[in-house]
Design a protein around this motif. Sequence first.
Motif, mmCIF file in Angstrom:
data_model
loop_
_atom_site.group_PDB
_atom_site.id
_atom_site.type_symbol
_atom_site.label_atom_id
_atom_site.label_comp_id
_atom_site.label_asym_id
_atom_site.label_seq_id
_atom_site.Cartn_x
_atom_site.Cartn_y
_atom_site.Cartn_z
ATOM 1 N N ASP A 1 0.816 -1.212 0.000
ATOM 2 C CA ASP A 1 0.000 0.000 0.000
ATOM 3 C C ASP A 1 0.848 1.260 0.000
ATOM 4 O OD1 ASP A 1 -2.465 -1.313 0.018
ATOM 5 O OD2 ASP A 1 -2.453 -1.494 2.202
ATOM 6 N N ASP A 2 2.117 1.118 0.317
ATOM 7 C CA ASP A 2 3.016 2.250 0.447
ATOM 8 C C ASP A 2 4.195 2.083 -0.510
ATOM 9 O OD1 ASP A 2 5.650 3.259 2.045
ATOM 10 O OD2 ASP A 2 3.933 4.571 2.448
ATOM 11 N N LYS A 3 4.469 3.118 -1.303
ATOM 12 C CA LYS A 3 5.533 3.030 -2.302
ATOM 13 C C LYS A 3 6.899 2.814 -1.662
ATOM 14 C CE LYS A 3 7.544 5.404 -6.258
ATOM 15 N NZ LYS A 3 7.483 6.598 -7.120
ATOM 16 N N SER A 4 7.171 3.481 -0.556
ATOM 17 C CA SER A 4 8.485 3.331 0.079
ATOM 18 C C SER A 4 8.674 1.916 0.634
ATOM 19 C CB SER A 4 8.699 4.376 1.172
ATOM 20 O OG SER A 4 7.781 4.204 2.222
ATOM 21 N N LYS A 5 7.603 1.313 1.118
ATOM 22 C CA LYS A 5 7.700 -0.079 1.587
ATOM 23 C C LYS A 5 7.926 -1.024 0.417
ATOM 24 C CE LYS A 5 5.060 0.479 5.809
ATOM 25 N NZ LYS A 5 3.878 0.101 6.567
ATOM 26 N N ALA A 6 7.293 -0.743 -0.711
ATOM 27 C CA ALA A 6 7.503 -1.564 -1.904
ATOM 28 C C ALA A 6 8.952 -1.451 -2.373
ATOM 29 C CB ALA A 6 6.543 -1.145 -3.016
ATOM 30 N N LYS A 7 9.482 -0.232 -2.385
ATOM 31 C CA LYS A 7 10.878 -0.024 -2.800
ATOM 32 C C LYS A 7 11.828 -0.759 -1.857
ATOM 33 C CE LYS A 7 14.506 2.029 -4.675
ATOM 34 N NZ LYS A 7 15.333 1.154 -5.475
ATOM 35 N N GLY A 8 11.582 -0.652 -0.561
ATOM 36 C CA GLY A 8 12.421 -1.345 0.421
ATOM 37 C C GLY A 8 12.366 -2.855 0.243
ATOM 38 N N ALA A 9 11.170 -3.377 -0.004
ATOM 39 C CA ALA A 9 11.009 -4.819 -0.209
ATOM 40 C C ALA A 9 11.706 -5.265 -1.493
ATOM 41 C CB ALA A 9 9.528 -5.187 -0.257
ATOM 42 N N LYS B 1 15.433 -5.324 -0.803
ATOM 43 C CA LYS B 1 15.756 -6.467 0.052
ATOM 44 C C LYS B 1 15.706 -7.770 -0.749
ATOM 45 C CE LYS B 1 14.421 -8.679 4.384
ATOM 46 N NZ LYS B 1 13.520 -8.632 5.530
ATOM 47 N N GLN B 2 14.692 -7.917 -1.590
ATOM 48 C CA GLN B 2 14.569 -9.119 -2.417
ATOM 49 C C GLN B 2 15.733 -9.208 -3.404
ATOM 50 O OE1 GLN B 2 12.057 -11.619 -2.128
ATOM 51 N NE2 GLN B 2 13.659 -12.601 -3.288
ATOM 52 N N GLY C 1 22.637 -12.501 -3.504
ATOM 53 C CA GLY C 1 23.525 -13.138 -2.537
ATOM 54 C C GLY C 1 23.347 -14.627 -2.353
ATOM 55 N N SER C 2 22.162 -15.163 -2.655
ATOM 56 C CA SER C 2 21.940 -16.573 -2.326
ATOM 57 C C SER C 2 21.540 -17.455 -3.501
ATOM 58 C CB SER C 2 20.899 -16.696 -1.217
ATOM 59 O OG SER C 2 19.637 -16.283 -1.673
ATOM 60 N N PHE C 3 21.334 -16.867 -4.686
ATOM 61 C CA PHE C 3 21.001 -17.685 -5.845
ATOM 62 C C PHE C 3 22.280 -18.261 -6.444
ATOM 63 C CE2 PHE C 3 16.530 -16.098 -7.219
ATOM 64 C CZ PHE C 3 16.038 -16.388 -5.963
ATOM 65 N N CYS C 4 22.149 -19.020 -7.498
ATOM 66 C CA CYS C 4 23.262 -19.793 -8.070
ATOM 67 C C CYS C 4 24.411 -18.958 -8.610
ATOM 68 C CB CYS C 4 22.743 -20.727 -9.160
ATOM 69 S SG CYS C 4 22.126 -19.881 -10.639
ATOM 70 N N VAL D 1 16.738 -3.796 -10.229
ATOM 71 C CA VAL D 1 15.385 -3.296 -9.957
ATOM 72 C C VAL D 1 15.167 -2.052 -10.805
ATOM 73 C CG1 VAL D 1 13.853 -2.276 -8.238
ATOM 74 C CG2 VAL D 1 15.339 -4.158 -7.589
ATOM 75 N N THR D 2 14.040 -2.017 -11.484
ATOM 76 C CA THR D 2 13.655 -0.866 -12.295
ATOM 77 C C THR D 2 12.278 -0.403 -11.851
ATOM 78 O OG1 THR D 2 14.864 -1.784 -14.183
ATOM 79 C CG2 THR D 2 13.257 -0.064 -14.655
ATOM 80 N N GLU D 3 12.125 0.906 -11.659
ATOM 81 C CA GLU D 3 10.814 1.452 -11.323
ATOM 82 C C GLU D 3 10.031 1.696 -12.606
ATOM 83 O OE1 GLU D 3 8.694 5.186 -9.016
ATOM 84 O OE2 GLU D 3 10.844 4.847 -8.732
ATOM 85 N N VAL D 4 8.828 1.156 -12.666
ATOM 86 C CA VAL D 4 7.948 1.319 -13.820
ATOM 87 C C VAL D 4 6.562 1.708 -13.301
ATOM 88 C CG1 VAL D 4 6.899 0.184 -15.826
ATOM 89 C CG2 VAL D 4 9.215 -0.472 -15.100
ATOM 90 N N ASP D 5 6.148 2.934 -13.585
ATOM 91 C CA ASP D 5 4.816 3.409 -13.185
ATOM 92 C C ASP D 5 4.511 3.162 -11.708
ATOM 93 O OD1 ASP D 5 4.313 4.205 -15.821
ATOM 94 O OD2 ASP D 5 3.481 2.249 -16.341
ATOM 95 N N ASP D 6 5.407 3.558 -10.825
ATOM 96 C CA ASP D 6 5.249 3.412 -9.369
ATOM 97 C C ASP D 6 5.263 1.964 -8.878
ATOM 98 O OD1 ASP D 6 5.200 6.151 -8.798
ATOM 99 O OD2 ASP D 6 3.045 6.277 -9.142
ATOM 100 N N HIS D 7 5.753 1.057 -9.709
ATOM 101 C CA HIS D 7 5.935 -0.341 -9.326
ATOM 102 C C HIS D 7 7.410 -0.657 -9.496
ATOM 103 C CE1 HIS D 7 1.609 -0.578 -9.443
ATOM 104 N NE2 HIS D 7 1.615 -0.216 -10.728
#
Length: 77
Positions: A26-34, A37-38, A44-47, A54-60
């Motif tokens: 619901d919050d753009k800053s929380k989405a950016k932080g997530a 983090k992802q 760091g942990s994939f093969c 990460v690319t911002e596209v239309d607030d996503h």
Amino acid sequence: MEHYVIIEKLCSCAKREGLDQITIFDDKSKAKGAADKQLAHMQGSFCGKHEFDVTEVDDHFVIGMLGGCDCSSSAKH
């Protein structure tokens, strides 16, 4: 307004970990932080056969794979 974190392509590592392709916030800053983090987790942990960004596209926030994915679903990571 909803903001999405979208993993553009679920590689075998993402599938193995059971990651959701789309996560809604619901919050753009929380989405950016997530998304950040992802991204750090995936880098760091994939093969290690590919990198992500990460690319911002239309607030996503879209986590995309740089280059192609050459790992197979049967490969052991």
